[in-house]
Design a protein around this motif. Structure first.
Motif, PDB file in Angstrom:
ATOM      1  N   ALA A  98     -38.988  10.628 -16.608  1.00 33.59           N
ATOM      2  CA  ALA A  98     -39.854  10.529 -17.785  1.00 33.59           C
ATOM      3  C   ALA A  98     -39.177   9.606 -18.777  1.00 33.59           C
ATOM      4  N   ASP A 149     -48.353  -0.004 -11.165  1.00 34.02           N
ATOM      5  CA  ASP A 149     -48.914   1.202 -10.580  1.00 34.02           C
ATOM      6  C   ASP A 149     -47.858   1.959  -9.772  1.00 34.02           C
ATOM      7  N   ARG A 150     -47.458   3.135 -10.257  1.00 32.63           N
ATOM      8  CA  ARG A 150     -46.440   3.931  -9.580  1.00 32.63           C
ATOM      9  C   ARG A 150     -46.887   4.347  -8.181  1.00 32.63           C
ATOM     10  N   ALA A 151     -48.133   4.750  -8.028  1.00 29.45           N
ATOM     11  CA  ALA A 151     -48.622   5.194  -6.716  1.00 29.45           C
ATOM     12  C   ALA A 151     -48.504   4.066  -5.691  1.00 29.45           C
ATOM     13  N   SER A 200     -42.755  12.077 -10.542  1.00 27.55           N
ATOM     14  CA  SER A 200     -43.564  12.457 -11.706  1.00 27.55           C
ATOM     15  C   SER A 200     -42.909  13.571 -12.507  1.00 27.55           C
ATOM     16  N   THR A 201     -42.162  14.447 -11.829  1.00 25.59           N
ATOM     17  CA  THR A 201     -41.525  15.553 -12.535  1.00 25.59           C
ATOM     18  C   THR A 201     -40.087  15.256 -12.950  1.00 25.59           C
ATOM     19  N   TYR A 206     -43.982  10.762  -4.885  1.00 24.51           N
ATOM     20  CA  TYR A 206     -44.781  10.583  -6.100  1.00 24.51           C
ATOM     21  C   TYR A 206     -44.702  11.846  -6.970  1.00 24.51           C
ATOM     22  N   GLY A 207     -44.865  12.990  -6.350  1.00 30.68           N
ATOM     23  CA  GLY A 207     -44.765  14.244  -7.094  1.00 30.68           C
ATOM     24  C   GLY A 207     -43.373  14.457  -7.656  1.00 30.68           C
ATOM     25  N   PRO A 239     -42.760   7.804 -17.313  1.00 31.75           N
ATOM     26  CA  PRO A 239     -43.068   7.373 -15.965  1.00 31.75           C
ATOM     27  C   PRO A 239     -42.528   5.981 -15.647  1.00 31.75           C
ATOM     28  N   ASP A 298     -45.572   3.204 -15.389  1.00 33.35           N
ATOM     29  CA  ASP A 298     -46.982   3.623 -15.438  1.00 33.35           C
ATOM     30  C   ASP A 298     -47.549   3.354 -16.814  1.00 33.35           C
TER      31      ASP A 298
END
Length: 173
Positions: free
Chosen positions: A168, A61-63, A164-165, A160-161, A170, A173
């Motif tokens: 890649a 879980d990345r979060a 996420s950008t 996290y944001g 993720p 995830d």
């Protein structure tokens, strides 16, 4: 460039509960004391990063991972404000040593190597540099305000944001 940390032998001795003479028995000058504190601090930071990586091996879980790293950074650097000052100033561990900034970047790159093995070493380094710069700037701002309340959650949200950008596929995830 050496970072400047205002710490007198008297302040250090009082905090440690020892005499000033004992400080100078073990260290020739205050810059040697600061170098030793930084080296030990970086060792402990590496141990904490390792612990989080071990914990994260069971979680994809990345979060959770980002939140745990944010907590670690705020807890560790909140308790070691001199390391934040040295990091942001580009200070060195000693006159001939690796700058503290580079040592922290290398640790962060190691985290990205572990969590995102599909990226190149250059990408791991770039991510480590950017992530630590963002996080430690936010910790320093909290220190300037006099409170680290909410800094961990803010770091987690921003990181996290950002991840996420910029990463890649993720990270796990």
């Amino acid at each position: 460039m050496r970072g400047q940390v205002t710490l007198s032998a008297h302040e250090l001795a009082a905090a440690a509960g020892i005499s000033v003479g004992r400080v100078y028995y073990w260290f020739p000058d205050m810059s040697s004391v600061v170098a030793a504190l930084c080296e030990r601090g970086l060792e402990r930071l590496g141990e904490h990063f390792g612990q989080v990586l071990d914990e994260s091996a069971a979680s994809a879980d990345r979060a959770w991972f980002v939140s745990r790293m944010a907590d670690l950074v705020v807890e560790f650097f909140g308790a070691n404000p001199a390391l934040v000052v040295l990091y942001l100033s580009g200070g060195s561990l000693d006159d001939h040593g690796q700058p503290i900034r580079a040592a922290v970047h290398d640790m962060a790159a190691g985290v990205f190597t572990n969590r995102a093995p599909h990226l190149t070493p250059e990408e791991h380094h770039r991510l480590g540099v950017t992530a630590t710069s963002i996080m430690l700037s936010m910790v320093r701002e909290g220190q300037r305000r006099g409170s680290l309340d909410g800094v961990s959650a803010s770091i987690a949200q921003v990181m996290y944001g950002w991840l996420s950008t910029h990463v890649a596929p993720p990270v796990h995830d």
